[in-house]
Design an enzyme around this catalytic site. Structure first.
Site, PDB file in Angstrom:
ATOM      1  N   ASP A 189      -2.434  32.235  -8.993  1.00  0.00           N
ATOM      2  CA  ASP A 189      -1.194  32.725  -8.396  1.00  0.00           C
ATOM      3  C   ASP A 189      -0.146  31.645  -8.267  1.00  0.00           C
ATOM      4  O   ASP A 189      -0.433  30.460  -8.340  1.00  0.00           O
ATOM      5  CB  ASP A 189      -1.474  33.195  -6.959  1.00  0.00           C
ATOM      6  N   LYS A 193       3.487  36.652  -9.059  1.00  0.00           N
ATOM      7  CA  LYS A 193       3.748  37.109  -7.703  1.00  0.00           C
ATOM      8  C   LYS A 193       4.474  36.087  -6.863  1.00  0.00           C
ATOM      9  O   LYS A 193       3.900  35.512  -5.940  1.00  0.00           O
ATOM     10  CB  LYS A 193       2.450  37.484  -6.982  1.00  0.00           C
ATOM     11  N   MET A 233       4.467  36.366   4.936  1.00  0.00           N
ATOM     12  CA  MET A 233       5.449  37.059   4.082  1.00  0.00           C
ATOM     13  C   MET A 233       6.637  37.537   4.925  1.00  0.00           C
ATOM     14  O   MET A 233       6.670  37.368   6.138  1.00  0.00           O
ATOM     15  CB  MET A 233       4.812  38.263   3.365  1.00  0.00           C
TER      16      MET A 233
HETATM   17  N1  SAH Z   1      -4.069  34.515   1.221  1.00  0.00           N
HETATM   18  C1  SAH Z   1      -2.951  33.710   1.654  1.00  0.00           C
HETATM   19  C2  SAH Z   1      -1.755  34.547   2.044  1.00  0.00           C
HETATM   20  C3  SAH Z   1      -1.203  35.363   0.913  1.00  0.00           C
HETATM   21  S1  SAH Z   1       0.236  36.256   1.305  1.00  0.00           S
HETATM   22  C4  SAH Z   1      -3.419  32.782   2.776  1.00  0.00           C
HETATM   23  O1  SAH Z   1      -4.500  32.946   3.312  1.00  0.00           O
HETATM   24  O2  SAH Z   1      -2.679  31.852   3.107  1.00  0.00           O
HETATM   25  C5  SAH Z   1       1.505  35.127   0.876  1.00  0.00           C
HETATM   26  C6  SAH Z   1       2.148  34.551   2.112  1.00  0.00           C
HETATM   27  O3  SAH Z   1       1.340  33.510   2.610  1.00  0.00           O
HETATM   28  C7  SAH Z   1       3.485  33.910   1.912  1.00  0.00           C
HETATM   29  O4  SAH Z   1       4.523  34.837   1.858  1.00  0.00           O
HETATM   30  C8  SAH Z   1       3.583  33.038   3.135  1.00  0.00           C
HETATM   31  O5  SAH Z   1       3.890  33.807   4.269  1.00  0.00           O
HETATM   32  C9  SAH Z   1       2.148  32.601   3.293  1.00  0.00           C
HETATM   33  N2  SAH Z   1       1.909  31.267   2.728  1.00  0.00           N
HETATM   34  C10 SAH Z   1       1.063  30.937   1.745  1.00  0.00           C
HETATM   35  N3  SAH Z   1       1.043  29.604   1.544  1.00  0.00           N
HETATM   36  C11 SAH Z   1       1.903  29.090   2.439  1.00  0.00           C
HETATM   37  C12 SAH Z   1       2.310  27.764   2.771  1.00  0.00           C
HETATM   38  N4  SAH Z   1       1.837  26.699   2.119  1.00  0.00           N
HETATM   39  N5  SAH Z   1       3.199  27.608   3.783  1.00  0.00           N
HETATM   40  C13 SAH Z   1       3.682  28.643   4.464  1.00  0.00           C
HETATM   41  N6  SAH Z   1       3.338  29.911   4.180  1.00  0.00           N
HETATM   42  C14 SAH Z   1       2.451  30.129   3.195  1.00  0.00           C
END
Ligand code: SAH
Length: 515
Positions: free
Chosen positions: A40, A62, A177
């Site tokens: 991703d 995505k 998100m």
């Molecule tokens: N499975 C992922 C989340 C997926 S949804 C997890 O556990 O982190 C995608 C969302 O994750 C993004 O829109 C944001 O809100 C968050 N996200 C993922 N990586 C991030 C990061 N390094 N810093 C801040 N938000 C993050």
């Protein structure tokens, strides 16, 4: 074996929140074994470099609304590859089951009868706040934490989220998100009775060196986010724990936090400098300018290797590369390290000496200032006259050292061990980021890296910061001047530590000047 007899398998693997060190051992093990990698937008691209050269890499995309493959297509792809007998790693940002539709992918695999395994990851929902100084729970401030999708439209009447209930919860809420919906989310929470003074923080690109955070309250934060153009990917933390941020913000207080630094070296060498800078919080863009291409020794030189000590009194190394390549050749001709006999060893500086140390070889002579000129001068008249020197180096080496020894009646044989060629690949996307985002600093460890960098002709897009140069020594600084670069600073001694120290000093000074 037909594909049916060798069943494939899919691993749903959490890539962690972004910082490479927060990936799990299991994720690395599986990436190293993967035949197919489906990844991703939020996965750290460095992780892909753990894969075998022949592994198939598929970007599933995505980023916000820009979907490269639909969820249906991803599910089908995973099933197809597994049914073809492949070991498939489905790499997902953070934890695979925290939003991001990992549950749906697992169900599709289960329904298709494809064997799968889940490797949990460090979720951004917890890690990003932690790197911004926010513990998601705290004995006196929050006994519960709720993870909420910000994807839902809070003005919709048939929302899957019970906003009234959510607003009434006293613990921490973490929204993933939906940064673009922040105004509606905060408005809805307040409309359902949440205190407008509740502290809120957003953290974008959490745990990576590009991290940025912003604070406010339910009443103020949305306007601030809009004003600053603060964009995804970010988590939003709502609750009393946000107040601990000032006191616990260890990461953003690192001396090089917020500084984007270009490291220009060959791929094999860059890591030591990158590691030092990263540890201090810098956002490092490693851009290789050249590749080292080994050159075969001439037949006569090779023959001398087998009886080295009868031909030479000294061997002089002016780079770690030369040490590495020389001894690779040496041990091809000699089964025994004693083939070196009592030949003395000189090294230009500590990095070269360290490489020799790894081979358990002690350096007999090393100048106090790490330049070829000072190395040449540190040989006494008595030692040089009539002595036989072997000087293995790269094709474009500075002739100064050899000439200096010859002038004083030493015999010098220069051996060409390697050639340098321009590097054109961009495996980590660092060049792309440099063009897009620019940088604050760029480090040069030698004249040749400066020349090679200039030859690449890379520059940031208009409006992005143009980096100031930091050089490792006066020769490199002079080259930079000739190439027309503005010099930001020069390290006091020619070591990586001193270079890093200079960069920290310059950063502090420039921050001071901004105030
Ligand atoms: N499975 C992922 C989340 C997926 S949804 C997890 O556990 O982190 C995608 C969302 O994750 C993004 O829109 C944001 O809100 C968050 N996200 C993922 N990586 C991030 C990061 N390094 N810093 C801040 N938000 C993050």
């Amino acid at each position: 074996m037909s594909p049916k007899e060798k069943p494939g398998r899919v691993y749903l693997v959490g890539a962690g929140p972004g910082a490479l060190g927060l990936a799990t051992l299991r994720s690395r093990e599986l990436i190293e074994r993967a035949e197919v990698l489906v990844y991703d937008y939020l996965c750290n691209a460095e992780m892909l470099q753990w894969a075998q050269a022949g592994a198939e890499r598929i970007y599933a995309g995505k980023s916000g609304t820009c979907h490269t493959l639909t969820q249906e297509e991803i599910n089908r792809l995973l099933i197809e590859k597994a049914e073809a007998g492949k070991l498939v790693v489905r790499l997902k940002g953070g934890d695979p089951y925290v939003f991001g539709r990992g549950g749906e992918e697992a169900l599709a695999l289960a329904e298709a009868g494809v064997p799968f395994e889940v490797v949990p990851g460090v979720t951004s929902a917890i890690a990003a706040p932690a790197y911004a100084g926010i513990p998601v729970t705290h004995r006196d401030r929050a006994s519960t934490v709720t993870f909420v999708t910000g994807h839902e439209d809070p003005t919709k009447s048939d929302s899957a989220i019970d906003w009234g209930h959510l607003a009434g919860l006293r613990g921490t809420k973490v929204f993933l998100m939906g940064v673009e919906r922040l105004g509606e989310i905060t408005a809805r929470l307040m409309a359902e009775g949440a205190d407008p003074e509740t502290p809120v923080a957003l953290v974008r690109w959490g745990t990576t060196a590009r991290q940025e955070s912003i604070g406010g309250t339910l009443a103020t934060v949305a306007a601030e986010v809009a004003r600053r153009g603060f964009a995804a990917p970010a988590v939003t933390v709502v609750g009393e724990v946000v107040k601990l941020r000032e006191e616990l913000n260890w990461y953003e207080k690192l001396p090089l936090f917020g500084q984007r630094v270009v490291v220009t070296r060959t791929r094999r060498q860059a890591s030591a400098l990158t590691e030092k800078l990263t540890r201090l919080g810098a956002d490092v863009l490693e851009i290789s300018t050249i590749r080292i291409v080994p050159v075969a020794l001439a037949e006569g030189e090779r023959r001398k290797l087998a009886s080295f000590s009868t031909h030479f009194d000294w061997v002089i190394f002016t780079s770690p590369n030369a040490v590495e390549l020389f001894f690779a050749e040496f041990f091809r001709e000699n089964r025994d390290v004693r083939g070196l006999g009592d030949v003395k060893i000189a090294a230009v500086g500590p990095a070269t000496a360290k490489k020799l140390g790894e081979l358990h070889l002690r350096v007999d002579l090393q100048p106090e200032v790490y330049t070829s000129e000072r190395l040449a001068e540190s040989f006494s008249e008595k030692v040089v006259r009539g002595a036989r020197f072997c000087l293995p180096h790269g094709r474009l080496a500075d002739p100064l050292l050899a000439n200096h020894l010859r002038e004083r009646e030493g015999t010098v044989e220069e051996w060409t061990l390697y050639d340098t060629q321009p590097e054109e690949n961009d495996p980590t996307g660092a060049r792309r980021r440099y063009r897009q985002e620019g940088a604050h600093w760029i480090t040069f460890t030698s004249s040749s890296t400066a020349e090679n960098w200039a030859a690449l002709g890379l520059s940031p897009r208009p409006g992005a910061p143009v980096p100031r140069a930091i050089s490792m020594g006066p020769v490199t600084s002079a080259t930079l001047g000739k190439l027309g670069y503005e010099l930001g600073g020069e390290s006091a001694v020619a070591t990586l530590d001193s270079l890093v120290e200079t960069l920290v000093k310059m950063t502090i000074e420039s921050k001071y000047a901004d105030k």
